[in-house]
Enzyme design. Structure first.
Site, PDB file in Angstrom:
ATOM      1  CG  ASP A 143      22.867  18.422  62.823  1.00 19.27           C
ATOM      2  OD1 ASP A 143      22.619  19.002  63.762  1.00 19.27           O
ATOM      3  OD2 ASP A 143      24.177  18.049  62.489  1.00 19.27           O
ATOM      4  CE  LYS A 211      26.581  18.210  60.288  1.00 15.17           C
ATOM      5  NZ  LYS A 211      25.657  17.424  60.274  1.00 15.17           N
ATOM      6  CE  LYS A 247      27.944  17.012  63.423  1.00 15.50           C
ATOM      7  NZ  LYS A 247      26.580  16.466  63.561  1.00 15.50           N
TER       8      LYS A 247
END
Lengths: 311, 286
Positions: A143, A211, A247
């Site tokens: 991430d 995300k 996400k």
């Protein structure tokens, strides 16, 4: 950086239509009023549990806490074997090896934040070293955070190049790649137009997932922001044929919220994304609420925090 | 010129705020002659769940306040009630209580709150004990609050209500109260008093609606630690609630057998009902 690539990137991003803020927020609120009951709700709760990236990103994280969290991700409700496991455990790079070791061959992934999370304020060399470190320790997913300062000052080439470079750093010696999730920190991007731009930018640079937030900045994930991103991944697949996951992370604490997101996924991008491979929740407290709701549905009476773990 | 009545639609009191019922339902409160008084929110099981959540959240702060401070806060309730005395009298009169009993009932209610406020920093001395043990130890038993207590309030309009709420919060519990279905208006006024005195949000939550509908959800709720059946007159419902309460070993306080005399001087029974005794051993030093 070849000037032609820069020009075409700018052209694509500038060609994106603006977001109708009022319409977007009304649409997101409207989708949030859908009533999901009984068996549909049961199904949605189990799906949501299987989409959770169980996260601990605190300075006070210890190996013991990460092990406990990994065990919880594998068996969220130890009293009920029918309860699905979470999708992944999300930790800082130095905890990856511990999480990996605990998860063993359970099939759950270890996600690691990297690139000077959460601010992203470090040189590219440091960010890439951070990423390689996490991949070497066994992270299945990375991430990364984008450089919001660069993005907001219009230096989108820098952001693009950093994502490309991080994607390269995700490569493993055997030729495979750790999945790359790109965090925008939408709370710092100011407008929905920027969220749409950042989505396209990241996808064009090779992101496997986009995300919303780090969870360290308020507001974190919201329904309208996620809606913009879902539209982006839908349009991107129509154009390029490549599917990218989404996400939302941070601020999703109740089953009710989670179900609102699932309704939105179903309405905006459809079934293809209703799968832990393509949609995730970055959350820590959400899982407990999902478990309490699940117990409520199974036993017929309300559960309480005494019956789930303290994280 | 005659003035047009301001028709009221009362709401619930949850977590220090006044939400409508999640279900959107209302019912009409009627006076003794069957005339319309006000619309009441008809709480659903989800409102009860929200109230329990609020009570749980408030428990940590309320239970760890000093008993002295809890006494001050409860005394403040009485102060604000005193200012609303005429409003209570009018509301209870409309509910059909015989006129000559109304004012004494309101006065007794306010006095009852003062009485329990006074006990807030004294019940520990009376219910607790320094136990004699066969060794060089201090052995101390002290009462600690049970937790989140669900209360089905008795029919007696205001006096019954404060007589069950005050002792429970005086000992540090937080409560979810189902007001009496037939005369709910004074309960709403009491909620407004709770909101404007120093009672922290979530310590007292007041629901209006059908006890028969909501109480089973509170009785079976795993995060409720005690249930007071003061207002349950139907023996079948009482049994059902006790059975449900057994699931997580809730402390149950049964309804008084026969008609309760709320005007009578109370005993310590209600203060004792929702406390847990903790006993600690400590070596006697020099």
């Amino acid at each position: 950086m070849a000037p032609t690539a820069t020009a075409s990137l700018r052209k694509t991003l500038d060609g994106l239509p603006g977001v109708d803020q009022v319409g977007l927020e009304a649409r997101a609120a409207g989708l949030g009023t859908r009533s999901i009951k009984t068996t549909s709700k049961q199904w949605a709760i189990d799906l949501a549990i299987s989409m959770v990236d169980l996260t601990t990103l605190e300075g006070s994280d210890t190996p013991g806490k990460v092990r406990a969290l990994a065990n919880k991700a594998m068996r969220p409700d130890p009293t009920d074997p029918t309860c699905p496991s979470a999708a992944a455990v999300c930790v800082y790079p130095d905890m990856v090896a511990i999480a990996k070791d605990t998860l063993g061959d359970s099939g759950l992934n270890v996600a690691s934040v990297a690139t000077a999370f959460p601010s992203g304020r470090a040189s590219l060399a440091v960010k890439l070293a951070d990423t390689r470190d996490a991949v070497a320790a066994g992270a299945d997913e990375i991430d990364m955070v984008i450089d919001r300062g660069a993005f907001l000052s219009g230096n989108i080439d820098l952001v693009f190049d950093e994502i490309v470079a991080t994607k390269e750093a995700c490569a493993r010696p055997d030729g495979s790649h750790a999945h790359l999730k790109v965090i925008f920190e939408t709370g710092e991007l100011q407008t929905y137009d920027n969220v749409r731009k950042a989505s396209w930018l990241a996808m064009m640079a090779g992101a496997d997932f986009i995300k919303t937030s780090t969870g360290k900045v308020q507001p974190a994930a919201t329904l309208p922001v996620t809606l913009v991103m879902l539209e982006a991944v839908r349009d991107f697949r129509d154009e390029t044929g490549r599917q990218v996951g989404v996400k939302p992370a941070g601020g999703i604490r109740t089953s009710k919220d989670a179900i609102k997101y699932l309704v939105m996924v179903n309405e905006i991008v459809g079934d293809d994304w209703l799968d832990p491979d393509w949609f995730r929740f970055g959350a820590s407290t959400l899982l407990n609420d999902l478990l309490m709701q699940r117990q409520k549905m199974l036993t017929g009476h309300y559960s309480g925090p005494d019956y789930v773990t303290l994280d | 010129m005659t003035r047009i009545d301001v028709r009221k639609t009362h709401k619930l009191y949850i977590n220090g705020a006044f939400p409508r019922s999640e279900s959107g339902r209302t019912y009409e409160a009627l006076d003794a002659k069957g005339d319309f008084i006000a619309n009441m929110a008809k709480a659903s099981r989800k409102d009860a769940r929200d109230a329990v959540l609020a009570a749980r959240k408030a428990f940590g702060g309320w239970s760890t306040r000093t008993p002295y401070n809890r006494g001050q806060v409860i005394y403040r309730i009485a102060e604000v009630m005193e200012g609303r005395r005429d409003q209570f009298i009018a509301e209870i009169l409309a509910g059909g209580t015989p006129p000559k009993r109304v004012a004494p009932c309101v006065d007794a209610s306010i006095d009852r709150v003062v009485w329990y406020a006074g006990w807030a920093d004294k019940y520990v001395q009376v219910l607790g004990n320094a136990n004699a043990v066969s060794g060089p130890f201090f052995n101390l038993s002290t009462p600690e609050p049970t937790g989140v207590v669900a209360i089905i309030a008795p029919e007696a309009p205001l006096l019954g209500l404060v007589s069950v709420i005050a002792p429970a919060i005086a000992t540090g519990n937080t409560v979810v109260v189902i007001a009496t279905e037939n005369h709910p208006v004074p309960a709403v006024t009491l909620a407004e008093i709770m909101a404007t005195s120093d009672v922290p949000a979530g310590v007292v939550n007041i629901l209006t609606g059908s006890a028969a509908e909501i109480a089973p959800w509170l009785a079976s709720h795993m995060d409720v630690n005690g249930i007071d059946l003061a207002g349950v007159t139907d023996p079948a419902l009482a049994t059902e609630l006790e059975v449900a309460a057994a699931e997580n070993l809730k402390r149950v306080l049964r309804a008084p057998s026969g008609p309760a005399d709320w005007l009578a001087e109370p005993t310590l029974a209600r203060l004792e009902a929702f406390v847990e005794t903790k006993t600690v051993w400590h070596p006697i030093g020099v």
